[in-house]
Write an enzyme that holds these catalytic residues in place. Structure first.
Site: not given
Length: 308
Positions: A17, A144, A214, A253, A255, A271, A273, A277
């Protein structure tokens, strides 16, 4: 806040990443300078990162790294040993949250619904499926949606998966196998322990993988998500609880997949994070903006919590 503090924005590194991290870091540095911070340095992490930080003598590090080693506790432990304050989650939280199985061990006993799964040796998929199709294979310690494969009955991976077929089984020695949850892709950002909003992610093709996340134009963000209020409330409460149970700091974050045919019982957290980002396409800045928090203010809030 003292805007003369020396902020080092740590970014880049050598994870899968890297490019996203560089974009996040440059955005953070520019926002700080625009808001009057007089001493901002950008550091693209290489193997001599400890020596470089010792030279720079930061008052605080803004951790804009994504993936390993910036998100798995390695960098956090280094900064702890150096006595340097930093944004986002600490060592213990980072170690747990990057590992999807460890995350389940913490969250599921507290009533947070996550897909059942098991860790398998990648080599085993060439002889038999680890569970009934459809199922998902993903790295145990990546973010990601790096290296995610959805294995279906009518897919082109083969049955069993062929050795000559590209996929995460060639990149990782072990994989996490989970049943595929049908339905919709949603995410919730949490800032300073408070959930912000629910965003639905609608990829124009395939699923919400690394490229869809992205690459501009590949995914439609519906923010706030057009879902029943009770579903949104349930997701936001679940994300905030996960954030607190894991000990997250700053922003996280969560998901989700939501099987909309099952109501609240169809909500699954996938998950958490700990280093979400901060790019122009990123979800945390988008949800913060919905709550009246601009990008620059978001960056300053993350620094303020780290300085407490």
């Amino acid at each position: 806040m003292n805007k003369d503090l020396h902020v080092v924005v740590l970014m880049g590194g050598w994870s899968s990443e890297r490019e996203v991290s560089l974009t996040s870091g440059k955005g953070v540095a520019e926002a700080l300078r625009e808001r009057g911070w007089s001493n901002v340095s950008e550091l693209d992490m290489e193997r001599d990162v400890a020596a470089r930080l010792a030279e720079l003598k930061p008052d605080i590090v803004f951790n804009a790294l994504h993936g390993t080693p910036g998100e798995d506790g390695t960098v956090q432990g280094m900064l702890d040993l150096m006595g340097v304050r930093y944004t986002h989650s600490g060592l213990e939280t980072s170690v747990i949250a990057i590992d999807k199985e460890l995350t389940k061990m913490v969250l599921v006993p507290h009533g947070i619904r996550m897909p059942a799964g098991k860790v398998i040796e990648s080599e085993s998929v060439f002889s038999s499926d680890p569970m009934d199709r459809p199922y998902v294979l993903k790295p145990v310690n990546e973010g990601s949606s790096v290296g995610v494969a959805i294995v279906t009955t009518d897919g082109n991976y083969g049955s069993p998966i062929g050795r000559d077929v590209p996929g995460p089984w060639h990149e990782f020695d072990q994989l996490l196998a989970e049943p595929f949850i049908r339905g919709r892709e949603l995410t919730v950002a949490v800032l300073n322990d408070e959930p912000l909003a629910v965003t639905e992610l609608k990829p124009k093709a395939g699923f919400y993988d690394y490229a869809a996340k992205y690459t501009d134009g590949l995914t439609v963000h519906v923010c706030p998500a057009e879902i029943p209020a009770e579903i949104a409330d349930s997701m936001m409460q679940m994300a905030a609880r996960a954030h607190c149970l894991l000990g997250c700091k700053g922003a996280s974050r969560s998901d989700f997949r939501w099987d909309d045919e099952r109501g609240e019982a169809g909500i699954y957290l996938l998950e958490v994070n700990t280093q979400p980002g901060m790019t122009p396409l990123s979800l945390v800045p988008e949800q913060a903006k919905l709550k009246g928090i601009g990008y620059g203010e978001l960056v300053e809030r993350l620094i303020a919590e780290a300085l407490q």
